[in-house]
Structure formats: C-alpha cells, structure tokens
Enzyme design. Structure first.
Site, PDB file in Angstrom:
ATOM      1  N   GLN A  82      37.898  33.305  44.443  1.00 19.30           N
ATOM      2  CA  GLN A  82      37.472  34.008  45.646  1.00 19.30           C
ATOM      3  C   GLN A  82      38.616  34.070  46.635  1.00 19.30           C
ATOM      4  O   GLN A  82      39.592  33.305  46.539  1.00 19.30           O
ATOM      5  CB  GLN A  82      36.229  33.387  46.258  1.00 19.30           C
ATOM      6  CG  GLN A  82      36.342  31.951  46.709  1.00 19.30           C
ATOM      7  CD  GLN A  82      34.963  31.369  47.058  1.00 19.30           C
ATOM      8  OE1 GLN A  82      33.993  31.551  46.317  1.00 19.30           O
ATOM      9  NE2 GLN A  82      34.876  30.677  48.185  1.00 19.30           N
ATOM     10  N   ASP A  97      42.440  46.415  35.699  1.00 22.03           N
ATOM     11  CA  ASP A  97      41.220  46.136  36.464  1.00 22.03           C
ATOM     12  C   ASP A  97      41.105  47.042  37.688  1.00 22.03           C
ATOM     13  O   ASP A  97      41.005  46.551  38.818  1.00 22.03           O
ATOM     14  CB  ASP A  97      41.224  44.669  36.882  1.00 22.03           C
ATOM     15  CG  ASP A  97      39.825  44.141  37.158  1.00 22.03           C
ATOM     16  OD1 ASP A  97      38.849  44.827  36.810  1.00 22.03           O
ATOM     17  OD2 ASP A  97      39.706  43.027  37.702  1.00 22.03           O
TER      18      ASP A  97
END
Length: 437
Positions: free
Chosen positions: A120, A267
């Site tokens: 994160q 990605d």
C-alpha cells in the site's frame, strides 16, 4: 485448498452427469457450473487476499484460457483492495529508518492513498517540504506468496483436466516471476530509473523521481504525482484535458517501449496511470518486464501482416511468437486462425467503450473456437513472456476504449505502430552496420 476443492467437486459432478447421459453437452448446465464456480473463486480470492487477489486480477484479463463467466466474476478484483491497518505497516518503517520509523518526514498520512494485493502507498512530506509517496510491502509477503503459489500449483492438474490446456504451469511460472519482482522495491526503483532515462525528453510523459537514500528492498520513496485517473473521458474534459491527446501518448509510449526496447509495463490499469495538464503520469513500476526477442519479432510480423491485411504473415508471426506446440496440428490452427482473421476484418465497432455481446464474441473468436477448444488446446502452448504482454494489451485495450470510444486501441495504434517499427528497423540496421565496420 478447500476453496479449490469445492470448485473441482462442482466440475467433477457435472462431468459425471454429462458422461452418464451419453455425453450430451448441456450448455445451460455447463454455464451454471462455470458461473457458480467463478463466483465462488471471486469471493474466496477476495477473502484470502495477497497472491490470490493478484491471481484473480490476472485471470480476469486472460480470458482466452477460461470461460467468460470467470472474467465477469473476477473483474471487481481489479478495483481497490482494503488497506491494512497502519499498525501492521509501522514495523517495516522502523526497520527501514530506525527510531519511530517516521524521522525522515515532517508529515506522514497513516491512511493510505491506495492499497493493492501486495503493498500500500502513503503520502508523506520530507523535512525539506517535498511531497512524496511511500510504498510499503505487506509484512511476510514473501512467505505468503510462496505458500499461495504452492496451493495454486497443487490445483494445476485440476485446471488441465477441466479445461484441457497444456503447460498451464508455464502461466503460473510467469506469474511467480512477476510476483517475485513486484515484491522487490530495489528492482522497482531501478525500473523507474531505467524508464526515466529511456523516456527522458519525451513530451507529455511524467516518471516519478525516486529518493535512493530512503529506499529499501521493502520500502520505495518517490515523488508524489497528482493527476486524474484515466477512467472517464468526461472527467478529463471537465479538468480541461484532451482524452485524445492522452490516449495517443499512452499508445505511443507503450508501442515504442514494446517494439523498440522489447520492454513492457505489464500493469496499465487505471490506478497506475494518471493525466495532468495533458501529460501522462506513469506509476507503479513493479511489473516492468523484458520480453524475448522471438516474442517481439513475431509480434512485429503480426502487426505488419495486420496493417497489410496479409493473413499469411500474421500466422507466420504467431508461430514465431511460440504459440504452436511441438507436434501440434498446424493445419487446424491455420484454418481456425484464418477464420478468426476473416471475422475481425469484417468487424465494425462504433463504440469501444460499449462493445455489444455479438462484437465481443467475434473479437474473442468465440465462433471460431466453438466445439474445438479442447482440440486446439492440445496444439497451443503459452510463449515465454506472453503472460505479461497479453495482460498489458487487454488492460490497454479497455483503457483506450474508455478514452476514445469511437476509435479504441485498434483505431489509433496503426500510425504509432508504423513509426515504432520503422525506428526499430532503423536501429537494427544501424547496429548491424556498426558491427560490420
């Protein structure tokens, strides 16, 4: 293992019923099994987290290998993942910089900006006032990946038995390599520095600046870059930006890296790409991969064949990319491939952001594959590196379709591909000339 066992049990029961009935294929029953199993996997992956969320994300975009129900059920896993409590992240910061773990910063927001399956990101401010983004890997993520991959490998014989695909282990091997690289912040830092050098001087492209002195193998500190997600052309227009400019920049950068550098940012989902002042901001460099020369060389032939509407060259390129299995039925693959190319040639799409069911079936080759899936599966293998390429192109296709619905990726790629190919061939000729002199 209980989750995968329940899916296997559902398919086993359906297969027994089908076989006992004289092997009459009940489409509706099979669709119910696919749908129920896909929903079970989606909820199970979300609950298990970590690698299973990443696996679900991959499965949702690699639709050629699974029934459509899986893409539909697993697609929500592309969205944000629930963050971990800051108390779980703090030990990693203390291990990085000692003390409280927050000494390098005058401010550090405990609520993350974004959360993913492996890490994160938090916003912070350095002592000199610079805004930064701090990416922190989750605790014990390497051990979790190892354990989760072991479960996935255990399930491979089931996948082979149910869907009939050869060498599915190569897909998992490539997933494992991608994961090992995505949880190495040192490698991601080097990727950022590498692409910053390659893209230096290119207009309308922003690569974050890294702060090497603060980076660790489990923590990455880079400049905080603001922008609007590329999820809606209307949002960009409202902010005074031009979706066409952003889409062209995105496609040009991707094709240039791919065709000239044999490099792919694997990605490109909306959370990793932002737009700011008509500039493209590229984030998250964990999945930057080098591709094999044969894969890229074959792809160039596919693109040239497509531009020239030459199916022979397209199929030669497909074989060079490495799709044909040793001992595979080339005649069958050639026939099905030509049918698919003919269907694509006659496909008219007016809005790439809202493809209808019939268009999706033709684009995905449903009619060409109907009744032949298990036959063809025995003649096809998954080329080394295609895992990353397909994932990137599928995500790119969807993203550009949102930005430029009337053109889509297919509509704006041709001129960029042509220029990238010309530069690639010129660079190759120059290198050959220098080698001879």
């Amino acid at each position: 293992m209980l989750l995968l066992s329940s899916v296997f049990a559902a398919y086993s029961w359906q297969w027994l019923v089908w076989r006992a009935s004289g092997r009459r294929l009940w489409d509706a029953r099979w669709q119910r099994v696919h749908s129920g199993s896909a929903q079970r996997l989606a909820s199970g992956f979300a609950r298990l987290g970590g690698v299973f969320i990443k696996l679900g994300q991959v499965m949702s975009v690699l639709g050629a290998y699974l029934p459509a129900a899986y893409a539909q059920a697993l697609e929500p896993l592309q969205d944000s993942v629930p963050p971990r409590p800051f108390s779980e992240i703090l030990p990693a910061l203390r291990r990085a910089w000692g003390g409280t773990g927050l000494e390098p910063f005058s401010e550090f927001e405990q609520t993350p900006l974004a959360a993913a399956s492996l890490a994160q990101v938090h916003r912070a401010r350095l002592r000199d006032g610079t805004l930064v983004a701090v990416k922190v890997l989750y605790p014990n993520i390497h051990e979790l990946i190892k354990a989760d991959l072991a479960v996935i490998r255990w399930a491979l014989p089931v996948v082979h038995r149910v869907f009939g695909f050869r060498r599915m282990h190569t897909v998992v091997d490539q997933l494992a390599r991608m994961l090992s690289q995505e949880v190495d912040c040192t490698r991601e830092r080097l990727n950022i520095e590498r692409l910053a050098a390659i893209l230096e001087g290119r207009p309308r492209v922003v690569v974050p600046k890294v702060f090497p002195e603060l980076c660790r193998p489990w923590v990455l500190v880079m400049s905080f870059e603001e922008g609007i997600k590329l999820t809606s052309a209307n949002d960009l227009v409202a902010s005074g930006q031009d979706p066409v400019v952003i889409a062209n920049t995105l496609v040009e950068v991707y094709l240039s890296l791919l065709l000239e550098r044999q490099l792919i940012h694997a990605d490109p989902h909306p959370g990793n790409l932002l737009a700011r002042n008509n500039e493209l901001v590229i984030l998250d460099y964990g999945a930057v991969m080098d591709l094999t020369p044969s894969l890229v060389s074959g792809l160039k032939k596919v693109i040239l064949g497509g531009l020239a509407r030459n199916p022979d060259q397209v199929l030669v390129g497909v074989e060079e990319m490495g799709f044909v299995a040793e001992g595979g039925d080339r005649e069958l693959l050639d026939r099905v491939g030509r049918e698919y190319l003919a269907a694509l040639a006659n496909l008219e799409i007016k809005n790439f952001a809202k493809l209808d069911t019939a268009q999706l079936k033709r684009l995905g080759g449903v009619e060409q594959m109907r009744g032949r899936l298990r036959q063809i599966a025995g003649s096809v293998v998954y080329p080394e590196g295609y895992f990353y390429l397909e994932r990137a192109l599928v995500l790119l296709f969807a993203l550009v379709g949102r930005l430029v619905p009337d053109k889509g990726l297919l509509g704006i790629a041709a001129p960029h591909a042509s220029r990238a190919l010309m530069r690639s061939f010129a660079r190759k000729a120059e290198a050959h000339s220098n080698a001879e002199s």
